[in-house]
Each structure stands twice: as structure tokens, then as C-alpha cells.
Design an enzyme around this catalytic site. Sequence first.
Site, PDB file in Angstrom:
ATOM      1  N   ASP A 116     -59.249 -36.550  80.279  1.00 40.41           N
ATOM      2  CA  ASP A 116     -59.439 -36.017  81.641  1.00 40.41           C
ATOM      3  C   ASP A 116     -59.542 -37.189  82.628  1.00 40.41           C
ATOM      4  OD1 ASP A 116     -59.962 -34.393  83.765  1.00 40.41           O
ATOM      5  OD2 ASP A 116     -61.917 -33.686  83.054  1.00 40.41           O
ATOM      6  N   ASP A 158     -68.521 -35.016  76.892  1.00 41.54           N
ATOM      7  CA  ASP A 158     -68.850 -36.028  77.891  1.00 41.54           C
ATOM      8  C   ASP A 158     -70.082 -36.838  77.489  1.00 41.54           C
ATOM      9  OD1 ASP A 158     -66.733 -34.863  79.217  1.00 41.54           O
ATOM     10  OD2 ASP A 158     -67.991 -33.641  80.513  1.00 41.54           O
ATOM     11  N   LYS A 209     -61.687 -32.602  74.989  1.00 43.11           N
ATOM     12  CA  LYS A 209     -61.431 -33.292  76.258  1.00 43.11           C
ATOM     13  C   LYS A 209     -62.398 -34.467  76.385  1.00 43.11           C
ATOM     14  CE  LYS A 209     -62.631 -31.682  80.425  1.00 43.11           C
ATOM     15  NZ  LYS A 209     -63.236 -32.857  81.049  1.00 43.11           N
ATOM     16  N   HIS A 229     -63.679 -38.200  78.618  1.00 41.76           N
ATOM     17  CA  HIS A 229     -63.649 -39.104  79.772  1.00 41.76           C
ATOM     18  C   HIS A 229     -63.839 -40.485  79.162  1.00 41.76           C
ATOM     19  CE1 HIS A 229     -63.704 -36.251  83.082  1.00 41.76           C
ATOM     20  NE2 HIS A 229     -64.620 -35.542  82.445  1.00 41.76           N
ATOM     21  N   GLN A 268     -71.627 -28.514  90.603  1.00 39.86           N
ATOM     22  CA  GLN A 268     -70.829 -27.749  89.626  1.00 39.86           C
ATOM     23  C   GLN A 268     -71.148 -26.260  89.729  1.00 39.86           C
ATOM     24  OE1 GLN A 268     -68.193 -27.457  88.062  1.00 39.86           O
ATOM     25  NE2 GLN A 268     -68.344 -28.177  85.956  1.00 39.86           N
ATOM     26  N   GLN A 269     -70.123 -25.427  89.596  1.00 41.45           N
ATOM     27  CA  GLN A 269     -70.334 -23.979  89.614  1.00 41.45           C
ATOM     28  C   GLN A 269     -69.797 -23.417  88.303  1.00 41.45           C
ATOM     29  OE1 GLN A 269     -69.596 -22.682  94.083  1.00 41.45           O
ATOM     30  NE2 GLN A 269     -67.844 -23.817  93.295  1.00 41.45           N
ATOM     31  N   ARG A 277     -71.268 -29.250  78.901  1.00 37.79           N
ATOM     32  CA  ARG A 277     -72.693 -29.219  78.545  1.00 37.79           C
ATOM     33  C   ARG A 277     -73.094 -27.972  77.758  1.00 37.79           C
ATOM     34  NH1 ARG A 277     -74.127 -30.931  84.579  1.00 37.79           N
ATOM     35  NH2 ARG A 277     -72.010 -30.094  84.780  1.00 37.79           N
ATOM     36  N   LYS A 300     -57.901 -37.773  85.372  1.00 40.32           N
ATOM     37  CA  LYS A 300     -57.697 -37.407  86.788  1.00 40.32           C
ATOM     38  C   LYS A 300     -57.031 -38.535  87.567  1.00 40.32           C
ATOM     39  CE  LYS A 300     -61.476 -34.120  87.078  1.00 40.32           C
ATOM     40  NZ  LYS A 300     -62.198 -34.424  85.824  1.00 40.32           N
ATOM     41  N   ASP A 328     -53.294 -42.002  91.859  1.00 37.77           N
ATOM     42  CA  ASP A 328     -52.799 -43.158  92.620  1.00 37.77           C
ATOM     43  C   ASP A 328     -51.281 -43.062  92.755  1.00 37.77           C
ATOM     44  OD1 ASP A 328     -52.638 -45.796  93.752  1.00 37.77           O
ATOM     45  OD2 ASP A 328     -54.495 -46.280  92.665  1.00 37.77           O
ATOM     46  N   THR A 338     -49.090 -47.573  89.887  1.00 44.07           N
ATOM     47  CA  THR A 338     -50.457 -47.867  89.431  1.00 44.07           C
ATOM     48  C   THR A 338     -50.861 -46.905  88.319  1.00 44.07           C
ATOM     49  OG1 THR A 338     -50.939 -48.626  91.650  1.00 44.07           O
ATOM     50  CG2 THR A 338     -52.838 -48.182  90.236  1.00 44.07           C
TER      51      THR A 338
HETATM   52  P1  5BU Z   1     -69.538 -29.089  82.172  1.00 41.14           P
HETATM   53  O1  5BU Z   1     -70.595 -29.849  81.497  1.00 41.14           O
HETATM   54  O2  5BU Z   1     -69.174 -27.785  81.434  1.00 41.14           O
HETATM   55  O3  5BU Z   1     -69.793 -28.874  83.633  1.00 41.14           O
HETATM   56  O4  5BU Z   1     -68.232 -30.015  82.070  1.00 41.14           O
HETATM   57  C1  5BU Z   1     -67.035 -29.715  82.677  1.00 41.14           C
HETATM   58  C2  5BU Z   1     -66.006 -30.767  82.406  1.00 41.14           C
HETATM   59  O5  5BU Z   1     -64.806 -30.413  83.071  1.00 41.14           O
HETATM   60  C3  5BU Z   1     -66.391 -32.133  82.931  1.00 41.14           C
HETATM   61  O6  5BU Z   1     -65.850 -33.092  82.050  1.00 41.14           O
HETATM   62  C4  5BU Z   1     -65.717 -32.233  84.260  1.00 41.14           C
HETATM   63  O7  5BU Z   1     -65.351 -33.550  84.566  1.00 41.14           O
HETATM   64  C5  5BU Z   1     -64.473 -31.396  84.044  1.00 41.14           C
HETATM   65  N1  5BU Z   1     -63.987 -30.721  85.260  1.00 41.14           N
HETATM   66  C6  5BU Z   1     -64.756 -29.824  85.978  1.00 41.14           C
HETATM   67  O8  5BU Z   1     -65.882 -29.539  85.630  1.00 41.14           O
HETATM   68  N2  5BU Z   1     -64.243 -29.257  87.099  1.00 41.14           N
HETATM   69  C7  5BU Z   1     -62.999 -29.527  87.547  1.00 41.14           C
HETATM   70  O9  5BU Z   1     -62.562 -28.966  88.539  1.00 41.14           O
HETATM   71  C8  5BU Z   1     -62.210 -30.447  86.779  1.00 41.14           C
HETATM   72  C9  5BU Z   1     -62.735 -31.002  85.662  1.00 41.14           C
HETATM   73 BR1  5BU Z   1     -60.526 -30.847  87.339  1.00 41.14          BR
END
Ligand code: 5BU
Length: 457
Positions: A299, A246, A268, A270, A409-410, A430, A301, A304, A308
Site C-alpha cells: 500500500d 500495519d 497488505k 506498508h 478514520q471512519q 486493526r 500510495k 509523484d 520518480t
Molecule cells: P485500519 O486499521 O483497518 O484502519 O487499517 C486500514 C488500512 O487501510 C491502513 O493500512 C490504511 O493505510 C489503509 N487505507 C485506509 O484506511 N483508507 C484509505 O482510504 C486507503 C487506505 Br487508500
Amino acid sequence: MKSEKITQKEEFLLKSYELGIIKFGNFTLKSGIQSPFYVDLRPLVSSPALLKELSGHLIGLLEDSHYQLICGVPYAALPMAAAISLEAEIPLILKRKEGKKYGTKKMLEGIFSEGQTCVLVEDVITSGKSLIETIEEVEKEGLKVNDIVVVLDREQGGVQLLKEKGYTVHTLFRIGEVIDILYKHDLLKQDEVVRIQAFIKEKFISPDRSPRKTYEEKLKLQNHPIVKKLIETALSKESNLIASLDVCTTQEILDLAEKVGDYVVAVKLHTDIISDFSEEYITQLKEIAQRKNFLLFEDRKFGDIGNTQQLQFEKGVYKISDWADLITAHVIAGEESLKAFGEKVGVVTIAEMSSKGVLTDNNYKSKVVEISHRAANVVGCVAQSKLSSSLLLFTPGINLRTTGDSKGQQFKTPGKVFEECHTDFIIVGRGIYTAVHPEKEAEIYRKEGWNAYLKSL
Ligand code: 5BU
């Protein structure tokens, strides 16, 4: 007999037992599980007197419930529902197991109108999955389901599942109760009781405790070329790692892809966060992917309507359909929206997200999984819990060094998701791309992920 007092319910059970509705020994169930008992309430139809008595007991359970219609879960509960209908003088509706292929294509037969309340009748409840399917179909026709009446609860989590979804479940017998009654009447020996009780305890709320499927087994369950490529890559590299790169410039992505490429099954992306996207970058990335043997996973996601999504997939600056092997898509717009991607790309549906407070609850997840099973281009789902299916499970939110970030994020560890969720592929962002030596960190995650997979077998 160990006690003198016999209730009507007990008496009913003893008479039904004589018909052979429950057998003890070693049985292989449809799910493959070995069970020390086998329940089949169908012989009850051979005794009109017992069927009538049963309907009386079931009506008794529904004393405080209001319902205008009765519907049985096909097929075993159909005669029971009919008996209740006759006894209670409440109209019956019939649910088809499969939709009619001609004429009205109705799933429900009988006279009813939208908004009416319908009670569902089931003979035996195990995981509750077939009941949930029936409830959904009945609710789709505009009817309201509040109460469910069940003759026997095998005590394997089905009642809890339905309760969680807000339904009231009335059960005539729990399997533990049946065992107690039969023991009391010397129809079961103590060692059999102990064995059955241990089985019930072990299986409770763990309908899918079956061992995870190996990559080789999963390969046999799907014939999408992308599944084949992904799993073959996993096996040859001994890796289930997907690196999520990312970062926002093409040079950073290409550099990282070179560094981590040997350790991953896919990279993966974006693509819409890249500031200098070009066709040349895609050509270079594809070259690295081919040389280092990994897939390209966009990714995006999608979320729509089909038309589209198709434009977003094929057109615009990124022309995702030209280069992506895998893409992510929500199914929020319904099953048909998935047709937008054609059959070449591997679609990974989002069944459950990793962040705090997600709206993808169990009900949503189970619907996404159900659709994903049917859609020919879907190879797997993103989820944070077991799929219990032949679909591949992709789990993001993986980090060995931290448990979350400041935006919801978890994180879990590879060990945890392989053990608890039977994950197939871990997605690490990350944890890898911010490391001082991304290649070293990728190798650490590869090893952790592969060992966790082996341990989970
Ligand atoms: P991280 O840096 O390890 O948090 O990145 C996780 C990646 O997975 C990041 O690109 C998110 O957009 C993607 N992701 C996620 O974290 N959780 C989800 O439920 C989904 C995608 Br769907």
C-alpha cells in the site's frame, strides 16, 4: 381531452409525438435496463418547422443566461445547437466525438478564444455522464461552461449530478411532464401512466442499481493475470478479505501472516513502517504467501511524477517491483504517471479515501475511475462507494467493533459496504492485527465478508 388550455409547449410536444420521438412498450436500453418508454429526438430533424420551434423554446429557457458560444453534445443535439445558433445569431462550435488522428488533433472545431462562455445543448439527459465528458473537453480548451440546455430530462439523476457540480441546467420537458401531457390528450392509458411513473420513481438517482457483478463475471471482464489470481483465490478460499498488517517489525508481520494466511486473499503492507526490513524477510514472506496462497499488496500510495514513481517502485531499499503483486497509487500526477509501474504488477488506484474530510470528491473519483478503465495495468480502485464498472473495488475502513479512530478514520461493516457499494474486497487492519487471536478474528471477517458478498448478489 381532459382540459381545454393548450400551451405552446404542449402543442410542440404533441406535434413532436406524432413524429415518433417517444414510444411506449418494453425496451432494453443500452445500459441493459428494461424501460417502459423509449425516447429518440432524432426524428425532429425531419421537420424543419419543429426544429425551428424547438430552438425558440430553448432560447427562451436561456433568456437570463449569458453565453458567447453554443455547443451540442454529439450527435443528436448537433442540429439543435445549429438551429439555436441560427436563431439567436450566436456562433456555434463543433465538438468531435473522437479526437482527429491527424492534422491539428483538435476536439473542438470553430472559432473561439480562451475564457469565452459556452452553453451546451443536449437532447436527452439520463445519468448525465456523457454531458460531463463533453463539459470536461470543452473546459479543457479554456472555455467556460455555466449553462446547459436540455430538451428532455429522463429524471434519473443526471440533472442533480450536474447541479451538484455547479452547473445550471435548463430543461424543456421532464419525462413526468411528458407523460402528464400525453395522458391529458388521451394518448396514454392510466395503467401505462402508473407503470411509467413507478419506473421513473424507482430509477431516480439510482442509475447504477443494476445487480452487482459476481467474481466470475468480473473475471471475464479483465485479463490481467493478477485479477485472475486474486479472484481464483477468492473463489477457492471463499474469502474477499485482505488483512492489512500495519505492524513495524518483520517478525510481527511474518507471525501474523502465518496466523491469518489461510483466511485471506492478500496481505497488505506498508513496508516503509518496518524498522528492520531485509531481503531475507521478503524471501520468508513470499514463502508463506505461496504456501498459504495469498498475494502481496504493498500500500505504497505512489503519488509523484512517473519517473520518480518508477524509481520508488524499482529501486531503494524495498525494491517493491521485485515482490509486490499489487500496489496502490494515486492518479494525482495524471494518467501517464501510471506507466511507471509496467504491466506485471496490478495497480489499484485510489479513487476515494476512507477518512473524514477527504479531498477525493465525486468529481475526482469519476476522473480516477475513467483513467483506471483505460490504463492496462490498473486492476481496480480503492473507494468508499460504488464504481459501477468492471473494475475491482477495494474498500478499507472496515471494522466490526468500532466506527472510527481519533485521527479521522471512519469504519463500516462488511455487510454495509457489500450492500451499499458492491465492494469486491474488504481491507481490515486493526480489526485483525490488534486482536488477541488474530487468526480467529480473520476467520470472523472472512465469513462476514463472504456472506455479505453472497447476500449482495
Ligand atoms: P485500519 O486499521 O483497518 O484502519 O487499517 C486500514 C488500512 O487501510 C491502513 O493500512 C490504511 O493505510 C489503509 N487505507 C485506509 O484506511 N483508507 C484509505 O482510504 C486507503 C487506505 Br487508500
